[in-house]
Each structure stands twice: as structure tokens, then as C-alpha cells.
Design a protein around this motif. Structure first.
Motif, short mmCIF file in Angstrom:
data_model
loop_
_atom_site.label_atom_id
_atom_site.label_comp_id
_atom_site.label_asym_id
_atom_site.label_seq_id
_atom_site.Cartn_x
_atom_site.Cartn_y
_atom_site.Cartn_z
N LEU C 58 1.92 55.65 33.89
CA LEU C 58 1.23 56.76 33.24
C LEU C 58 0.17 56.15 32.33
O LEU C 58 0.50 55.38 31.44
N ILE C 59 -1.10 56.47 32.57
CA ILE C 59 -2.16 55.90 31.74
C ILE C 59 -2.97 57.04 31.10
O ILE C 59 -2.85 58.20 31.50
N GLY C 60 -3.76 56.66 30.12
CA GLY C 60 -4.59 57.64 29.42
C GLY C 60 -4.76 57.23 27.98
O GLY C 60 -3.99 56.41 27.47
N PRO C 61 -5.77 57.79 27.30
CA PRO C 61 -6.00 57.41 25.90
C PRO C 61 -4.86 57.89 24.99
O PRO C 61 -4.08 58.75 25.39
N SER C 62 -4.81 57.34 23.78
CA SER C 62 -3.76 57.73 22.84
C SER C 62 -3.79 59.24 22.61
O SER C 62 -4.86 59.83 22.53
N GLY C 63 -2.63 59.82 22.50
CA GLY C 63 -2.55 61.25 22.22
C GLY C 63 -2.80 62.13 23.42
O GLY C 63 -3.00 63.33 23.29
N CYS C 64 -2.80 61.55 24.63
CA CYS C 64 -3.09 62.35 25.82
C CYS C 64 -1.84 63.04 26.34
O CYS C 64 -1.92 63.82 27.27
N ARG C 234 -1.35 46.03 38.20
CA ARG C 234 -0.51 44.94 38.71
C ARG C 234 0.89 45.41 39.10
O ARG C 234 1.42 44.96 40.10
N VAL C 235 1.49 46.26 38.30
CA VAL C 235 2.91 46.54 38.54
C VAL C 235 3.19 47.84 39.28
O VAL C 235 4.26 47.99 39.85
N SER C 236 2.26 48.80 39.28
CA SER C 236 2.68 50.12 39.73
C SER C 236 2.29 50.41 41.17
O SER C 236 1.35 49.82 41.72
N ASP C 237 3.05 51.32 41.77
CA ASP C 237 2.74 51.79 43.10
C ASP C 237 1.88 53.05 43.02
O ASP C 237 0.98 53.26 43.81
N LYS C 238 2.23 53.90 42.05
CA LYS C 238 1.43 55.09 41.86
C LYS C 238 1.00 55.18 40.40
O LYS C 238 1.68 54.66 39.51
N THR C 239 -0.11 55.82 40.16
CA THR C 239 -0.62 55.93 38.80
C THR C 239 -1.00 57.37 38.52
O THR C 239 -1.59 58.04 39.37
N GLU C 249 -5.32 63.14 37.34
CA GLU C 249 -5.28 62.63 38.70
C GLU C 249 -3.99 61.84 38.90
O GLU C 249 -3.54 61.13 38.02
N TYR C 250 -3.40 61.97 40.08
CA TYR C 250 -2.15 61.27 40.37
C TYR C 250 -2.22 60.83 41.82
O TYR C 250 -2.36 61.65 42.72
N ASP C 251 -2.18 59.51 42.03
CA ASP C 251 -2.37 59.01 43.41
C ASP C 251 -1.82 57.60 43.50
O ASP C 251 -1.29 57.05 42.54
N ARG C 252 -2.00 57.02 44.70
CA ARG C 252 -1.60 55.62 44.86
C ARG C 252 -2.43 54.78 43.90
O ARG C 252 -3.62 55.03 43.71
N THR C 253 -1.81 53.76 43.33
CA THR C 253 -2.50 52.95 42.34
C THR C 253 -3.77 52.33 42.91
O THR C 253 -4.83 52.31 42.27
N SER C 254 -3.66 51.83 44.14
CA SER C 254 -4.82 51.18 44.75
C SER C 254 -6.01 52.15 44.83
O SER C 254 -7.15 51.78 44.58
N LYS C 255 -5.70 53.41 45.12
CA LYS C 255 -6.77 54.40 45.22
C LYS C 255 -7.38 54.71 43.84
O LYS C 255 -8.59 54.71 43.64
N ILE C 256 -6.46 54.93 42.85
CA ILE C 256 -6.93 55.27 41.50
C ILE C 256 -7.88 54.20 40.96
O ILE C 256 -8.89 54.48 40.34
N PHE C 257 -7.55 52.93 41.23
CA PHE C 257 -8.34 51.87 40.63
C PHE C 257 -9.55 51.47 41.47
O PHE C 257 -10.37 50.67 41.04
#
Lengths: 295, 306, 274
Positions: C58-64, C234-239, C249-257
């Protein structure tokens, strides 16, 4: 350079005021040490007191003071710890909690003579016990419980929130978390508070005058039966404590060596309070060292 | 990993009775302490009020005369119960001792925090905190054996006097006033002082114009706490004030306060007699005054947050 | 909104009714999840499936809202006085936001490791056995076995096996964090929630934790909140990318990045805000 002069004068004034405070402090300590220390002897500590004769001691008063102190702590520490847990972990912000806070504030700040009058009314007259050690201990517990609640609440609140979360996140109930994680971590803080309050209890007189009384029956220290009238352990006997003794020999005693005896007793009282304070400080700093040392 | 053959609804819905019981038990145990505190507070207020009103209700003493009367003579054939002199005595020693302790205590606090913080924190502070713990009978005893003869020999009168009571109380509340004032000044934000210095103010100007106004509610709290302690103190005052029910003609004259009269007589009078009841009424006045002090302190600390 | 947590008065008499048939590929189904702190709407209508035996970042800026979301999965938000969650999180066919969920049992199955290492001020051994004993395991042999097994899994055994009875506070930050992971997996959970587990650590400890996460996903479903974009990749399969309480957005990590569908995601990943 008017304001520079004003600044000078002010500085001198503040230094002067502080000097006065220091002088008073030094004088008080010096007086107690010079007049009191020399009066303390093994004989003084271990022989019984007298209302009329010179050369008496403070054996029974010393015992009574410690006995009342221990009883008061037995009553007030468990209740104070529970109250502290309640205030720190269970109480939800709201009117009830504010009301409890007001009660705690009030009970801990009422003059001890007022608490003593309540003790006289309830534990002496209403119960019909007369002047007793137990009544005295209960009376002092009335203002010591709120003091303990506050100390324990602070100690529990100062435990890092992370520790509590760690325990809860491991599938442990709140009550078990309190017992096994929060209380052990808060223990040094609670202990420091208990010892500091012990100093106040030890020196308390006004609340005990008319609850534990101004006299002590003839005690037989070989009698360990807590129900016997002459047993020191009997909690339903009257008991004059050291602090009360200092007051009573000065105001109503007939012994010729009042000043000497009172000075000796005061020195014992002050030394005890000093020991309690230093002990509390020492435990506090030990704990601080332990918590800050990562290696 | 986990064996999930058991139905999730069996595993995850509330059913474990033992654990719930222990949670409930914990809840009840800690609540009991809170209940005891509430009960004690209410019982104390109610019992002392009922007992304190007896002399007005049962013995028919006029409350106004009781408070304003200056003649206290409970044992004569036509007893009179005017407690004004004691009320006056209590207020007099409280105000006078605060008048001495406040400048000393606040001055000391300023010295410890602004002028010589190193000295103050390392040496003075621990010693002053220690003095807070010295039992009041010890102050009373030293007052009796040093102050009373000194005043008798050098100022005049019997030595037992309003002045002795005032001085003993002032010394007694001095540590309280000093240590709370020190905390108040230490709690001020650092940039307050630095800002004033940066504008070229001298230390005295900074203290007078910036620090004292900023800390005023807390400093007043310190003084009121000291006054509350002085007003309620019994034994130390009783040992040096003389305990005479006449109105004091001068500061070196003997006097009495609410607490000293209660201390002296409550053990000697018959429980339930008029004289005894009037002492409980004096106790009620003391209780009411303590409430007022607590309210003032509350008001001041609510001001502090702003 | 299908079911709210307040709608839980149905009886427990027929357990099979409470358990719903769900896709076995996923460990968690989040439906219309809304979380509030008092008046503040912290998480908006989140809808997502969490894969079994995979790492979800799970990524995003602080307070998201990402940490808030994470903490609602094992009901840690319960200890925040005015926090409230609506919607559903289905775990093993049951909505874990229901009022009658036994959070104590739930937290054993859905374990959590926090940002700051928080070992108990006790010995290493006791840190691991504390919760086990509460769960009723008293047998010394069994406890010893679980302790060793968990420490091995957390790649800590070799470093501490000679000093199990020394204070856990004497360990380094990285070791402390691995101990916290060990004590969580000692309870044999199925889901591991990691709340920025290495943000307080040095780079070497950080690398060790990441290596460990990749090891652990064989046995556990892992959800990790991270500030560190590289770590997520590096570590995740989905992000999942959160912004202001929304799941953007929620998808495969490779796609997100590499090829994110949303402009906002691209901007965040390329460091234009955050």
C-alpha cells in the motif's frame, strides 16, 4: 543608562531573595541537625515514652508510625493502582470521568484536619471503635488513595503506546495486557510515588489526632497475638504516632526535657522523610538509566 | 499455515466464555476503585455538612450571629458562639503569610530559572522539593522553640502571636510556592525569552514585560495553592499562635484560627453537645473555604490553557 | 453499501449461514469500506481483493489513509475512541467488521508488525512466549520448539540462539524488528500486516527485512504499508496507490511502476508530490 541600572537592581534583588530562602533552608536543617542528632541514641529509640518523667524515649511512637504507614499503604496502594488503571485505560472522556477527576482533586487537596474530622465522625463515633490504629489508617487512606490514583495513572500513561499495541495485536485481551505489559513497565514509577507518599503519611499528624488518638496502651512486644489489648499488632488499639507525639509533648506534656525530646523526635521524623525521598529519587534515576541504556 | 478447517464463524465470533469473563472481571475490579472515590467524596461532603449544620438546626444558633459574632464563650452560663475572630484569624495568617511567601518564592523561582539555572537545578531545587515533605509539626516545633522566644525578647508581647503564626506558615508554604513557580517559568517556551533579548531588552525588562505576564496564571496558582495550604494547616499554627479567642489588637497579640480552635477542643468536648456541634460548624466553614480555593485553582488553570 | 457493521444482529445459531462461499484465490475481500475518525472521513469506499500468499503493497503520501486501512484489517482501530468502519472486509468468508467478531481471536490470525520496533522489555524468549502462553500453550517442550521455529523463519535464530534469556532491548533495531515479526508468526497467522516495518531502520537491516518478506510470502499473505517506492517495487506482487482516502489504482506491481493507468499514480511514483 537607566535601564541598565534597573537591570542591576533587579538582579541584586533576586539574588537577595534567593539568599533569604537559602538562609532559611540552611537554618532549618542546621537547627534540626544540631539540636536533634545529638539526642538520638539507641536508648532514645528503644525505651518507652513518659508523660511526666525526663529521660524517656519514643519506642512505641516509632513503632506506631511505621505500623500505621504500612496499614495505610496496604489499603491505599491496591485501590490506587486499580483507580490509576481505570483512569489511564478504561475511562472514556466525558462527564463521568471529569467528575471522578474533580473528586480525586478534592480529596487529595482538602486540609488534613478536615479529613481527620470526617474520620472522627465515621471511624471513631459512628462505628463505635473509639480511637484505633485501623481508624487512623483508613482516615489517612482517604487522601492517599487519590494521590496514588494520580501517580499510577501518570506512570501507566508514560508507558509507550507501542507496547500496548504490540500486546493487543498479538491477540491478548486488554485486561491481560494491563496485567502483564503495562503494570510491569509502570512499576518503577508507581514505586517512586508510593515511597514519596509514604513520607507524607509518616509525618501526618492532624488527621491522626482524633482518629488514632493521643495515647498508647502499655505494649508487650513479646505478645504477637493481634487480638490482645497489649499486643503491638492489635489494630483496634489507640496509638500515638511520632508526629502526634511531637505535638502533644509540646502543647500538653509535662516532661521537663520537652525541647530535647521533641528535637530528637523531629530529627528522627525528618531523617525518615529524607530517606524516603532519597530512596524515591534513587529508584527513579536507576529506572531512567535502565530505560535509556540500549546496550 | 493456520489450520482453517474449522469454520471461520466458530473461530472468530465471540464465544470464548472464559476470556470474556476475565475481561469483565477486570473491568469491574478497576471500576470499583472509581466508585469508592466518588462515594468517599460525596460521603465526606454530605456527612460533614449535616454534622456542621446541627448547631444551627438543632441548637437554634443563628448562622449570621455565628459568623459575625465576636464573642466566643461556650462554657459560661449564657454561652455565646461568635466565631468571627477565628475566621478573621484564619484569613489574617493566610493573607499575611502569602504576602511574605509570594515575593520570596517567585523571586527565588526567577533566580533559579533565569539568573543561575545551573545552580538552581542542581542544588536549590532538590533541596526545596525536600522541604515540601517536612512534616508540619516540625515547623511548629521549631517555631515554638526558636521563633516564639525571639519575638518575645526582641519584638514584644508574649511571643505567641499572629506574627509567629504568619512566619511559621510563610516558611511552610514557601517550598510549595517556589517549586510550582519554578515549574511555571520552566514551562514557558524558550523563544519567548530569546525573542525579547533579540529586541535588545535587558534581563529585567524581559522578566517584567514578557515572562511574568506569560506565566501569570500559573504563578497565581502557586500562590493560591500556598494559601489553601496555610488556611487548612492546623498543628503548626496552633503551636505558636496562642489560641486566645479575643480579637487580636496588634500583630504581636495572641490570636486563634478556625483550625486551632477545632484542634484544641474537639477532643475535649462531649460529642453531640452544643459546644461540640459548633466546632463541627467551624469545620464546615473550613470545608467550604477549601472548596472555594479548589474552584479558584480550577479557574486559574483553565485560564492557563488559553 | 451491502452490509454495515451495525447490521450484525443476526443470530449465531446457524454458523454456516454466517460463512459465505468465496473465491479461494483471495484471502481478503474488501467491499465499500469507509472509515471515519469522528467527523473526519479517512477512507472512502474502498473496494479490493487481496491475494493469498502474495505481497500486497500500500503506497501513497502521508495521511492518505493507507495505515488506517491496514489497521482496520485486524481491528486495531478499535482502540481509537471515535474511529468507526463501515462496509465489509471478508476474511475466510466472514465479515470481520461485525460487532460480534472476537477481535482477540481475529488478531491471532491476522498479525501486525508496527513501524517502530516494539519488543516487550523482557527477554527474547519471553517476547515470543508471551502471547503463546496466553493462548494456552504451557508445555515447555512445545514452547521451545515454536520459539526456535519462529526465530528461524524470521532469520534471527543464528544471531540470538545463545542469548535467548537476555533482554530483547539489547538487540539492534533491525534485530528487534525481526523479533517482532518472529513473535507475530509464532501464533501461526494467515495474514501478516506490516506497517512501514523498515522505515525506522538502517539500509542493511532494511535489506534483511525485505529478504525476509520474500521468504515469508510462501506461507503467509502479506500486506505492507510503505513510504519507500523502491521497497514496494522490490517486494510486492501487487500495489495499491492511495490518495486522500481514495484507492486510486490497484494493479500488478510491475504495471503500476511501469505503465500506471492513472495520471496521479504516475506523478506520485515519479516523485512529483508526496
Amino acid at each position: 543608562m537607566n535601564r541598565k541600572i534597573a537591570d542591576r537592581i533587579a538582579t541584586i534583588t533576586f539574588v537577595g531573595l534567593s539568599m533569604i530562602i537559602v538562609a532559611i533552608l540552611l537554618y532549618l536543617f542546621a537547627y534540626i541537625i544540631m539540636n536533634g542528632f545529638s539526642k538520638i541514641s539507641w536508648d532514645f529509640l528503644t525505651s518507652p515514652s513518659s508523660n511526666i518523667l525526663a529521660g524517656s524515649g519514643i519506642r512505641d511512637q516509632l513503632f506506631n508510625s511505621f505500623y500505621i504507614l504500612i496499614l495505610t499503604l496496604i489499603i491505599s496502594v491496591p485501590l490506587g493502582v486499580l483507580g490509576g488503571i481505570y483512569m489511564a485505560q478504561y475511562a472514556k472522556p466525558g462527564k463521568l470521568t471529569n467528575f471522578i477527576r474533580s473528586c480525586i482533586e478534592m480529596l487529595s487537596s482538602l486540609p488534613s484536619i478536615v479529613i481527620g474530622m470526617f474520620g472522627l465522625l465515621v471511624f471513631v463515633n459512628t462505628t463505635g471503635w473509639g480511637y484505633t490504629i485501623f481508624g487512623g489508617a483508613l482516615t489517612i487512606a482517604i487522601f492517599n488513595i487519590p494521590v496514588m490514583v494520580r501517580t499510577c495513572e501518570d506512570a501507566i500513561r508514560s508507558v509507550p503506546r507501542e507496547l500496548k499495541e504490540a500486546s493487543l495485536a498479538l491477540g491478548i485481551t486488554q485486561w491481560h495486557t494491563v496485567k502483564t505489559v503495562l503494570l510491569p513497565s509502570a512499576f518503577p514509577g508507581i514505586l517512586t510515588g508510593v515511597i514519596l507518599s509514604a513520607g507524607r503519611i509518616f509525618g501526618e499528624a492532624a488527621a491522626l489526632l482524633y482518629t488514632a488518638g493521643l495515647s498508647t496502651p502499655r505494649l508487650d512486644y513479646t505478645n504477637w497475638n493481634p487480638f490482645a489489648d497489649n499486643s503491638p499488632l492489635n489494630i483496634f488499639r489507640p496509638a500515638e504516632t511520632l508526629a502526634v507525639h511531637i505535638w502533644s509533648i509540646n502543647t500538653q506534656g509535662l516532661i521537663p526535657d520537652v525541647t530535647e525530646k521533641a528535637a530528637g523526635a523531629s530529627a528522627v521524623l525528618v531523617i525518615s522523610v529524607l530517606i524516603f525521598n532519597l530512596l524515591a529519587r534513587w529508584i527513579g534515576s536507576m529506572y531512567y538509566k535502565k530505560m535509556t541504556a540500549t546496550k | 499455515m493456520r489450520n482453517t478447517t474449522e469454520l471461520s464463524s466458530h473461530r472468530l465470533l465471540k464465544s470464548n466464555k472464559n476470556r470474556k469473563d476475565s475481561e469483565l472481571k477486570g473491568n469491574i475490579i478497576v471500576k470499583s476503585s472509581a466508585i469508592i472515590i466518588i462515594t468517599l467524596t460525596i460521603a465526606l461532603t454530605v456527612f460533614l455538612s449535616i454534622k456542621g449544620l446541627q448547631s444551627f438546626i438543632k441548637n437554634g444558633i443563628n448562622p449570621w450571629d455565628f459568623i459575625t459574632g465576636t464573642n466566643w464563650n461556650p462554657t459560661s452560663e449564657t454561652p455565646s458562639f461568635g466565631s468571627f475572630n477565628f475566621i478573621f484569624g484564619s484569613f489574617a495568617v493566610t493573607m499575611l503569610s502569602a504576602l511574605i511567601a509570594a515575593p520570596l518564592g517567585i523571586g527565588g523561582a526567577i533566580f533559579m530559572t533565569q539568573i543561575a539555572p545551573k545552580w538552581g537545578n542542581k542544588l536549590l531545587r532538590p533541596v526545596i522539593e525536600l522541604l515540601v515533605g517536612i512534616p508540619s509539626v516540625v515547623y511548629g516545633f521549631i517555631g515554638l522553640s526558636v521563633l516564639v522566644p525571639f519575638i518575645r525578647n526582641h519584638v514584644g508581647g508574649l511571643g505567641f502571636s499572629l506574627l509567629s503564626g504568619t512566619i511559621v506558615l510563610a516558611i511552610m508554604i514557601l517550598p510549595t510556592v517556589t517549586s510550582i513557580s519554578t515549574d511555571a517559568l520552566n514551562a514557558l517556551p524558550k523563544n519567548l525569552r530569546e525573542g525579547a533579548y533579540a529586541l535588545g531588552a535587558t534581563r529585567w525588562q524581559t522578566i517584567k514585560k514578557v515572562l511574568i505576564p506569560a506565566a501569570l496564571p500559573s504563578l497565581l496558582t502557586a500562590i493560591v495553592l500556598g494559601m489553601a495550604r496555610a488556611f487548612g494547616e492546623a498543628l503548626a499554627v496552633q503551636m505558636v499562635i496562642g489560641n486566645v479567642s479575643d480579637f487580636p489588637n496588634s500583630i504581636t497579640d495572641t490570636a486563634a484560627t478556625l483550625t486551632t480552635i477545632i484542634t484544641l477542643n474537639i477532643g475535649h468536648t462531649t460529642y453531640g453537645s452544643i459546644e461540640n456541634n459548633t466546632l463541627w460548624s467551624l469545620g464546615l466553614i473550613l470545608l467550604v473555604m477549601s472548596f472555594i480555593f479548589i474552584l479558584i485553582i480550577r479557574f486559574l488553570s483553565s485560564r492557563r490553557k488559553i | 453499501m451491502t452490509i454495515t457493521i451495525t447490521d450484525t444482529n443476526q443470530s449465531v445459531s446457524n454458523p454456516t449461514e454466517d460463512q459465505r462461499v468465496v473465491d479461494k484465490e483471495y484471502i481478503l475481500h474488501v467491499e465499500n469500506l469507509n472509515i471515519y475518525y469522528g467527523e473526519n472521513w479517512a477512507v472512502h469506499n474502498v473496494q479490493m481483493e487481496i491475494e493469498k500468499n502474495a505481497v500486497t503493497a500500500l503506497i501513497g503520501p502521508s495521511g492518505c489513509g493507507k495505515s488506517t486501512f491496514l489497521r482496520s484489517i485486524n481491528r486495531m482501530n478499535d482502540i481509537i475512541p471515535n474511529a468507526r468502519a463501515e462496509g465489509e472486509i471478508l476474511y475466510d468468508g466472514i465479515n470481520i467488521l461485525r460487532d460480534d467478531i472476537d477481535v482477540v481471536a481475529l488478531r491471532k490470525e491476522i498479525g501486525m508488525v508496527f513501524q517502530k520496533p516494539n519488543p516487550f522489555p523482557k527477554s527474547i524468549y519471553e517476547n515470543l512466549t508471551h502471547a503463546l502462553k496466553f493462548a494456552g500453550i504451557r508445555n515447555k517442550g512445545k514452547l521451545d520448539q515454536i520459539v526456535e521455529e519462529s526465530l528461524r523463519k524470521a532469520a534471527l535464530w543464528d544471531e540470538v540462539k545463545d542469548r535467548l534469556h537476555q533482554s530483547a532491548l539489547a538487540l539492534s533495531g533491525g534485530q528487534q524488528q525481526r523479533l517482532c515479526i518472529a513473535r507475530t508468526i509464532a501464533l501461526k497467522p494467515s495474514v501478516l500486516l506490516l506497517d512501514e516495518p523498515s522505515s525506522a531502520l538502517d539500509p542493511i537491516s532494511n535489506a534483511k527485512i525485505e529478504e525476509l518478506i520474500l521468504q515469508l510470502k510462501k506461507d503467509y499473505s502479506i500486506i505492507i504499508v510503505t513510504h519507500n517506492m523502491h521497497q514496494a517495487s522490490r517486494v510486492s506482487d501487487k500495489t495499491a496507490f492511495f490518495l486522500n482516502g481514495d484507492l486510486v489504482e490497484y494493479d500488478r506491481t510491475s504495471k503500476i511502476f511501469t505503465k500506471p493507468s492513472e495520471k496521479k499514480t504516475e506523478q506520485y511514483i515519479s516523485g512529483q508530490f508526496g
